[in-house]
Design a protein around this motif. Structure first.
Motif, PDB file in Angstrom:
ATOM      1  N   CYS A 173     -12.627   0.641  -6.982  1.00 33.82           N
ATOM      2  CA  CYS A 173     -13.929   0.962  -6.401  1.00 33.82           C
ATOM      3  C   CYS A 173     -14.993   0.569  -7.418  1.00 33.82           C
ATOM      4  N   LYS A 174     -15.859  -0.389  -7.049  1.00 38.23           N
ATOM      5  CA  LYS A 174     -16.900  -0.868  -7.951  1.00 38.23           C
ATOM      6  C   LYS A 174     -18.194  -1.026  -7.162  1.00 38.23           C
ATOM      7  N   ASP A 175     -19.251  -0.417  -7.635  1.00 32.94           N
ATOM      8  CA  ASP A 175     -20.565  -0.489  -6.993  1.00 32.94           C
ATOM      9  C   ASP A 175     -20.509  -0.064  -5.523  1.00 32.94           C
ATOM     10  N   GLY A 176     -19.681   0.933  -5.224  1.00 24.44           N
ATOM     11  CA  GLY A 176     -19.589   1.447  -3.858  1.00 24.44           C
ATOM     12  C   GLY A 176     -18.728   0.621  -2.922  1.00 24.44           C
ATOM     13  N   VAL A 177     -18.045  -0.402  -3.440  1.00 27.77           N
ATOM     14  CA  VAL A 177     -17.182  -1.254  -2.613  1.00 27.77           C
ATOM     15  C   VAL A 177     -15.730  -1.018  -3.015  1.00 27.77           C
ATOM     16  N   LEU A 178     -14.908  -0.659  -2.047  1.00 31.93           N
ATOM     17  CA  LEU A 178     -13.487  -0.433  -2.296  1.00 31.93           C
ATOM     18  C   LEU A 178     -12.726  -1.716  -1.998  1.00 31.93           C
ATOM     19  N   THR A 179     -12.006  -2.228  -3.008  1.00 34.02           N
ATOM     20  CA  THR A 179     -11.188  -3.429  -2.849  1.00 34.02           C
ATOM     21  C   THR A 179      -9.727  -3.035  -3.024  1.00 34.02           C
ATOM     22  N   ILE A 180      -8.917  -3.344  -2.013  1.00 31.08           N
ATOM     23  CA  ILE A 180      -7.492  -3.013  -2.056  1.00 31.08           C
ATOM     24  C   ILE A 180      -6.704  -4.314  -2.026  1.00 31.08           C
ATOM     25  N   THR A 181      -5.825  -4.502  -3.010  1.00 25.94           N
ATOM     26  CA  THR A 181      -4.974  -5.686  -3.089  1.00 25.94           C
ATOM     27  C   THR A 181      -3.553  -5.266  -2.753  1.00 25.94           C
ATOM     28  N   VAL A 182      -2.988  -5.896  -1.729  1.00 22.80           N
ATOM     29  CA  VAL A 182      -1.640  -5.564  -1.262  1.00 22.80           C
ATOM     30  C   VAL A 182      -0.813  -6.846  -1.277  1.00 22.80           C
ATOM     31  N   GLU A 184       8.626 -10.249  -2.606  1.00 21.02           N
ATOM     32  CA  GLU A 184       9.272 -11.549  -2.814  1.00 21.02           C
ATOM     33  C   GLU A 184      10.062 -11.979  -1.576  1.00 21.02           C
ATOM     34  N   LYS A 185      10.591 -11.030  -0.827  1.00 17.87           N
ATOM     35  CA  LYS A 185      11.363 -11.358   0.372  1.00 17.87           C
ATOM     36  C   LYS A 185      10.475 -11.957   1.459  1.00 17.87           C
ATOM     37  N   GLY A 190     -19.372  14.610   6.636  1.00 19.46           N
ATOM     38  CA  GLY A 190     -18.212  14.443   7.500  1.00 19.46           C
ATOM     39  C   GLY A 190     -17.113  13.673   6.794  1.00 19.46           C
ATOM     40  N   SER A 191     -15.926  13.800   7.320  1.00 18.93           N
ATOM     41  CA  SER A 191     -14.793  13.082   6.738  1.00 18.93           C
ATOM     42  C   SER A 191     -14.468  11.877   7.616  1.00 18.93           C
ATOM     43  N   PHE A 192     -13.787  10.922   7.032  1.00 18.21           N
ATOM     44  CA  PHE A 192     -13.385   9.734   7.773  1.00 18.21           C
ATOM     45  C   PHE A 192     -12.002   9.314   7.319  1.00 18.21           C
ATOM     46  N   ARG A 193     -11.365   8.513   8.179  1.00 17.43           N
ATOM     47  CA  ARG A 193     -10.022   8.027   7.868  1.00 17.43           C
ATOM     48  C   ARG A 193      -9.824   6.689   8.556  1.00 17.43           C
ATOM     49  N   ARG A 194      -9.240   5.756   7.846  1.00 15.12           N
ATOM     50  CA  ARG A 194      -8.934   4.437   8.392  1.00 15.12           C
ATOM     51  C   ARG A 194      -7.458   4.143   8.126  1.00 15.12           C
ATOM     52  N   ASP A 195      -6.758   3.736   9.154  1.00  9.77           N
ATOM     53  CA  ASP A 195      -5.353   3.358   9.034  1.00  9.77           C
ATOM     54  C   ASP A 195      -5.237   1.856   9.258  1.00  9.77           C
ATOM     55  N   LEU A 196      -4.473   1.202   8.410  1.00  9.11           N
ATOM     56  CA  LEU A 196      -4.272  -0.236   8.521  1.00  9.11           C
ATOM     57  C   LEU A 196      -2.789  -0.518   8.751  1.00  9.11           C
ATOM     58  N   THR A 197      -2.503  -1.400   9.689  1.00  8.19           N
ATOM     59  CA  THR A 197      -1.129  -1.797   9.938  1.00  8.19           C
ATOM     60  C   THR A 197      -0.901  -3.139   9.246  1.00  8.19           C
ATOM     61  N   LEU A 198       0.081  -3.189   8.384  1.00 13.57           N
ATOM     62  CA  LEU A 198       0.401  -4.416   7.664  1.00 13.57           C
ATOM     63  C   LEU A 198       1.496  -5.165   8.418  1.00 13.57           C
ATOM     64  N   VAL A 199       1.331  -6.480   8.548  1.00 15.58           N
ATOM     65  CA  VAL A 199       2.256  -7.258   9.374  1.00 15.58           C
ATOM     66  C   VAL A 199       3.486  -7.758   8.624  1.00 15.58           C
ATOM     67  N   SER A 200       3.451  -7.761   7.310  1.00 20.22           N
ATOM     68  CA  SER A 200       4.621  -8.236   6.567  1.00 20.22           C
ATOM     69  C   SER A 200       5.033  -7.203   5.527  1.00 20.22           C
ATOM     70  N   GLU A 201       6.174  -7.454   4.925  1.00 20.32           N
ATOM     71  CA  GLU A 201       6.667  -6.536   3.900  1.00 20.32           C
ATOM     72  C   GLU A 201       5.800  -6.649   2.648  1.00 20.32           C
ATOM     73  N   ASP A 243       5.000  -5.064  -1.510  1.00 17.59           N
ATOM     74  CA  ASP A 243       5.596  -4.432  -2.682  1.00 17.59           C
ATOM     75  C   ASP A 243       4.730  -3.224  -3.050  1.00 17.59           C
ATOM     76  N   PRO A 244       5.141  -2.007  -2.704  1.00 15.42           N
ATOM     77  CA  PRO A 244       4.304  -0.830  -2.932  1.00 15.42           C
ATOM     78  C   PRO A 244       3.990  -0.568  -4.404  1.00 15.42           C
TER      79      PRO A 244
END
Length: 70
Positions: free
Chosen positions: A45-54, A58-59, A24-35, A37-38
């Motif tokens: 992705c390391k050892d099956g763990v996804l780490t996202i740094t956002v 500067e503003k 099956g497929s899955f999807r997760r949406d996250l709402t970010l509260v501040s601005e 820098d894209p």
């Protein structure tokens, strides 16, 4: 974040054979509260763990202001 999971379980023992499939497929949406820098977003992705740094842009970072005493 979206992805697809596939799982196959197979058992072969004396007198029987059992196979089970799950997918099956899955999807997760996250709402970010501040601005953010894209250009500096990082996903690892390391050892099956996804780490996202956002990082914040500067503003959006706090600014220190000195208070003058009179």
């Amino acid at each position: 974040i979206s992805g697809e999971k596939k799982l196959t379980d197979e058992k072969k023992e004396k007198g029987y054979y059992h196979m089970e499939r799950s997918y099956g497929s899955f999807r997760r949406d996250l709402t970010l509260v501040s601005e953010v820098d894209p250009a500096k977003i990082e996903a690892i992705c390391k050892d099956g763990v996804l780490t996202i740094t956002v990082p914040k842009s500067e503003k959006a970072k706090p600014v220190k202001v000195k208070v003058k005493e009179q």
